[in-house]
Motif scaffolding. Structure first.
Motif, PDB file in Angstrom:
ATOM      1  N   LYS A 217     -12.816  10.565  -6.262  1.00 26.92           N
ATOM      2  CA  LYS A 217     -12.669  11.932  -6.759  1.00 26.92           C
ATOM      3  C   LYS A 217     -11.390  12.576  -6.231  1.00 26.92           C
ATOM      4  N   ASP A 218     -10.794  13.466  -7.008  1.00 26.84           N
ATOM      5  CA  ASP A 218      -9.640  14.237  -6.538  1.00 26.84           C
ATOM      6  C   ASP A 218      -9.965  14.876  -5.179  1.00 26.84           C
ATOM      7  N   HIS A 219      -9.049  14.722  -4.235  1.00 29.61           N
ATOM      8  CA  HIS A 219      -9.194  15.257  -2.873  1.00 29.61           C
ATOM      9  C   HIS A 219     -10.248  14.489  -2.062  1.00 29.61           C
ATOM     10  N   GLY A 220     -10.740  13.370  -2.602  1.00 32.68           N
ATOM     11  CA  GLY A 220     -11.733  12.575  -1.895  1.00 32.68           C
ATOM     12  C   GLY A 220     -11.091  11.621  -0.903  1.00 32.68           C
ATOM     13  N   THR A 221     -11.916  10.750  -0.305  1.00 31.23           N
ATOM     14  CA  THR A 221     -11.458   9.862   0.762  1.00 31.23           C
ATOM     15  C   THR A 221     -11.710   8.407   0.404  1.00 31.23           C
ATOM     16  N   MET A 222     -10.687   7.582   0.601  1.00 29.41           N
ATOM     17  CA  MET A 222     -10.830   6.132   0.449  1.00 29.41           C
ATOM     18  C   MET A 222     -10.721   5.488   1.823  1.00 29.41           C
ATOM     19  N   ILE A 223     -11.745   4.738   2.190  1.00 31.13           N
ATOM     20  CA  ILE A 223     -11.773   4.064   3.489  1.00 31.13           C
ATOM     21  C   ILE A 223     -11.390   2.603   3.284  1.00 31.13           C
ATOM     22  N   GLN A 224     -10.294   2.184   3.902  1.00 31.82           N
ATOM     23  CA  GLN A 224      -9.827   0.798   3.779  1.00 31.82           C
ATOM     24  C   GLN A 224     -10.366  -0.020   4.945  1.00 31.82           C
ATOM     25  N   VAL A 225     -11.159  -1.042   4.608  1.00 34.86           N
ATOM     26  CA  VAL A 225     -11.744  -1.920   5.620  1.00 34.86           C
ATOM     27  C   VAL A 225     -11.135  -3.311   5.535  1.00 34.86           C
ATOM     28  N   ALA A 226     -11.016  -3.849   4.313  1.00 28.63           N
ATOM     29  CA  ALA A 226     -10.464  -5.191   4.125  1.00 28.63           C
ATOM     30  C   ALA A 226      -8.985  -5.214   4.509  1.00 28.63           C
ATOM     31  N   GLY A 227      -8.505  -6.409   4.851  1.00 27.04           N
ATOM     32  CA  GLY A 227      -7.119  -6.527   5.289  1.00 27.04           C
ATOM     33  C   GLY A 227      -6.323  -7.535   4.493  1.00 27.04           C
ATOM     34  N   PRO A 228      -5.977  -7.208   3.238  1.00 26.65           N
ATOM     35  CA  PRO A 228      -5.127  -8.123   2.470  1.00 26.65           C
ATOM     36  C   PRO A 228      -3.733  -8.192   3.071  1.00 26.65           C
ATOM     37  N   GLU A 229      -3.031  -9.287   2.796  1.00 24.39           N
ATOM     38  CA  GLU A 229      -1.669  -9.424   3.331  1.00 24.39           C
ATOM     39  C   GLU A 229      -0.771  -8.320   2.788  1.00 24.39           C
ATOM     40  N   LYS A 230      -0.918  -8.016   1.487  1.00 22.78           N
ATOM     41  CA  LYS A 230      -0.161  -6.938   0.859  1.00 22.78           C
ATOM     42  C   LYS A 230      -1.074  -6.205  -0.105  1.00 22.78           C
ATOM     43  N   THR A 231      -0.805  -4.929  -0.311  1.00 16.89           N
ATOM     44  CA  THR A 231      -1.601  -4.164  -1.258  1.00 16.89           C
ATOM     45  C   THR A 231      -0.729  -3.094  -1.896  1.00 16.89           C
ATOM     46  N   THR A 232      -1.221  -2.465  -2.951  1.00 14.93           N
ATOM     47  CA  THR A 232      -0.479  -1.439  -3.675  1.00 14.93           C
ATOM     48  C   THR A 232      -1.346  -0.198  -3.843  1.00 14.93           C
ATOM     49  N   ILE A 233      -0.741   0.959  -3.630  1.00 14.73           N
ATOM     50  CA  ILE A 233      -1.423   2.237  -3.846  1.00 14.73           C
ATOM     51  C   ILE A 233      -0.615   3.038  -4.856  1.00 14.73           C
ATOM     52  N   SER A 234      -1.281   3.569  -5.856  1.00 18.40           N
ATOM     53  CA  SER A 234      -0.597   4.373  -6.861  1.00 18.40           C
ATOM     54  C   SER A 234      -0.147   5.698  -6.262  1.00 18.40           C
ATOM     55  N   ILE A 235       1.121   6.039  -6.463  1.00 19.70           N
ATOM     56  CA  ILE A 235       1.629   7.323  -5.971  1.00 19.70           C
ATOM     57  C   ILE A 235       0.930   8.480  -6.677  1.00 19.70           C
ATOM     58  N   PHE A 236       0.441   8.232  -7.907  1.00 22.42           N
ATOM     59  CA  PHE A 236      -0.295   9.254  -8.651  1.00 22.42           C
ATOM     60  C   PHE A 236      -1.571   9.629  -7.901  1.00 22.42           C
ATOM     61  N   ASP A 237      -2.292   8.620  -7.416  1.00 25.35           N
ATOM     62  CA  ASP A 237      -3.524   8.899  -6.675  1.00 25.35           C
ATOM     63  C   ASP A 237      -3.223   9.534  -5.319  1.00 25.35           C
ATOM     64  N   LEU A 238      -2.226   9.006  -4.644  1.00 24.62           N
ATOM     65  CA  LEU A 238      -1.926   9.460  -3.290  1.00 24.62           C
ATOM     66  C   LEU A 238      -1.396  10.891  -3.257  1.00 24.62           C
ATOM     67  N   VAL A 239      -0.493  11.219  -4.165  1.00 22.11           N
ATOM     68  CA  VAL A 239       0.171  12.521  -4.145  1.00 22.11           C
ATOM     69  C   VAL A 239      -0.450  13.514  -5.120  1.00 22.11           C
ATOM     70  N   PHE A 240      -0.547  13.127  -6.378  1.00 22.36           N
ATOM     71  CA  PHE A 240      -0.967  14.078  -7.395  1.00 22.36           C
ATOM     72  C   PHE A 240      -2.484  14.279  -7.458  1.00 22.36           C
ATOM     73  N   ARG A 241      -3.245  13.351  -6.889  1.00 22.29           N
ATOM     74  CA  ARG A 241      -4.696  13.535  -6.828  1.00 22.29           C
ATOM     75  C   ARG A 241      -5.170  13.784  -5.402  1.00 22.29           C
ATOM     76  N   ASP A 242      -4.258  13.759  -4.437  1.00 19.72           N
ATOM     77  CA  ASP A 242      -4.571  14.099  -3.047  1.00 19.72           C
ATOM     78  C   ASP A 242      -5.688  13.225  -2.480  1.00 19.72           C
ATOM     79  N   ILE A 243      -5.630  11.918  -2.753  1.00 19.35           N
ATOM     80  CA  ILE A 243      -6.618  11.000  -2.181  1.00 19.35           C
ATOM     81  C   ILE A 243      -6.269  10.760  -0.716  1.00 19.35           C
ATOM     82  N   ASN A 244      -7.235  10.978   0.150  1.00 22.44           N
ATOM     83  CA  ASN A 244      -7.048  10.747   1.583  1.00 22.44           C
ATOM     84  C   ASN A 244      -7.410   9.303   1.908  1.00 22.44           C
ATOM     85  N   ILE A 245      -6.568   8.627   2.663  1.00 24.94           N
ATOM     86  CA  ILE A 245      -6.788   7.221   2.988  1.00 24.94           C
ATOM     87  C   ILE A 245      -6.965   7.066   4.490  1.00 24.94           C
ATOM     88  N   LYS A 246      -8.049   6.410   4.868  1.00 25.51           N
ATOM     89  CA  LYS A 246      -8.321   6.134   6.277  1.00 25.51           C
ATOM     90  C   LYS A 246      -8.529   4.635   6.456  1.00 25.51           C
TER      91      LYS A 246
END
Length: 363
Positions: free
Chosen positions: A268-297
């Motif tokens: 959800k907009d302004h919601g929280t995504m908790i990252q547990v898995a540890g892939p070697e590389k990953t991608t995050i959409s700037i749209f989600d991070l900035v324009f939807r204010d997704i918090n990542i922990k």
């Protein structure tokens, strides 16, 4: 220098060469215990996806090394500074060994000691682990096992349970909120579904394997979605289920390169995504991070207090860890093959001491 009644040599399943099956070797039972050490008679030890990263060299380790960071057993001896655990008690082993006790993590909030960067290492992850007749763990990261939880269950929870439980605790949800779980049918995920529902959350389980999706249905996830339908379809389905822009929070338990992006996208907009898995590389959409204010922990293991709470919640609510039991250290290579195959439901657990385990489950 040995401890009375403890054999000087023991059997251990070890990683000796990269990308080769574990070997059964006779090794020294232990070194002299340090102040906070516990010597544990191993009753059960579990296999984790992280163990595969030791085998293939993704995680560096000095070989040969006794495998498994998920152990449970009976305390045989303690170091001179141990005051929270007694000889004869049933324990789920902690991972970090020989915490420094002086850094900001050790001296900060209790649930940060596992982040101490000055440890000797972690059992089964650089230091000898629990695929052996005996193993050593640090009393400050080890937890007592409730009477109604058996050794095999405790071993299966020793990494998966404490990891996913901490992720659920820090997601900040309340009763009735929606929690999406990417990788919900795996070793961590199926436990996460149950812990979340026990807290009153509504769970949207997302996975991409037939066996995993079936497990999500078996354990009663509120909603089960197939990630193979594609990210756009999953987003639409999650929004339809929640009636909003997405889940209040999402746990990403999948190491697939696209999983982190999907986890943010279904949140959800302004919601929280908790990252547990540890892939070697990953991608995050700037749209989600900035324009939807997704918090990542990010999060990893729970500390001893949170781990004890996890075990009590597991016992209180009658939760069930899905596991396939293997008998004897000789079956460790078969456990690895089962995990590699993708057909394993839940956790692979080795019963190391058959007699003690039989006594335990008979009580």
């Amino acid at each position: 220098m040995g401890i009375a009644g403890i054999p000087s040599m023991m059997t251990a399943a070890q990683v000796v060469q990269l990308n080769k099956p574990h070997e059964l070797n006779q090794v020294e039972t232990f070194h002299e215990l340090r102040s906070h050490d516990l010597l544990i008679k191993t009753v059960a030890a579990s296999l984790c996806h992280t163990d595969l990263m030791i085998i293939d060299g993704t995680l560096p380790a000095s070989l040969p090394m006794t495998a498994s960071h998920e152990g449970a057993g009976i305390v045989i001896a303690t170091g001179d500074a141990v005051n929270n655990i007694k000889v004869g008690e049933r324990v789920m082993s902690g991972l970090p060994l020989n915490l420094c006790g002086q850094c900001e993590d050790c001296l900060g909030p209790e649930d940060r000691v596992q982040y101490c960067k000055h440890t000797e290492g972690s059992i089964g992850l650089g230091m000898d682990g629990a695929f052996a007749d005996y193993h050593v763990a640090d009393s400050r990261t080890t937890s007592l096992i409730p009477d109604t939880v058996n050794f095999a269950e405790a071993a299966a929870l020793a990494c998966a349970g404490r990891t996913v439980y901490r992720a659920i605790k820090i997601c900040g949800l309340g009763v009735g909120d929606y929690l999406a779980i990417i990788g919900a049918g795996g070793g961590l995920g199926h436990l996460g579904v149950q812990f979340a529902q026990a807290k009153g959350f509504k769970v949207i389980a997302i996975d991409a394997r037939d066996a995993s999706l079936e497990l999500c249905k078996e354990i009663g996830a509120d909603h089960v979605l197939d990630a193979r339908d594609g990210q756009h379809r999953i987003i639409v389905e999650v929004q339809k289920i929640t009636g909003t822009s997405g889940a209040n929070a999402t746990l990403n338990l999948s190491a697939h390169p696209t999983a982190t992006q999907m986890a943010c996208a279904v949140t959800k907009d302004h919601g929280t995504m908790i990252q547990v898995a540890g892939p070697e590389k990953t991608t995050i959409s700037i749209f989600d991070l900035v324009f939807r204010d997704i918090n990542i922990k990010g999060t990893m293991l729970a500390g001893s207090k949170c781990s004890a709470e996890m075990l009590e919640e597991y016992a209180k609510h009658g939760l069930k860890v899905q596991m396939e039991t293997f008998h004897g250290l000789r079956q460790v290579p078969e456990m690895v093959l089962a995990l590699h195959s993708g057909a394993l439901k839940g956790k692979a657990v080795c019963v190391v001491d058959a007699d003690r385990y039989a006594e335990d489950i008979a009580q």
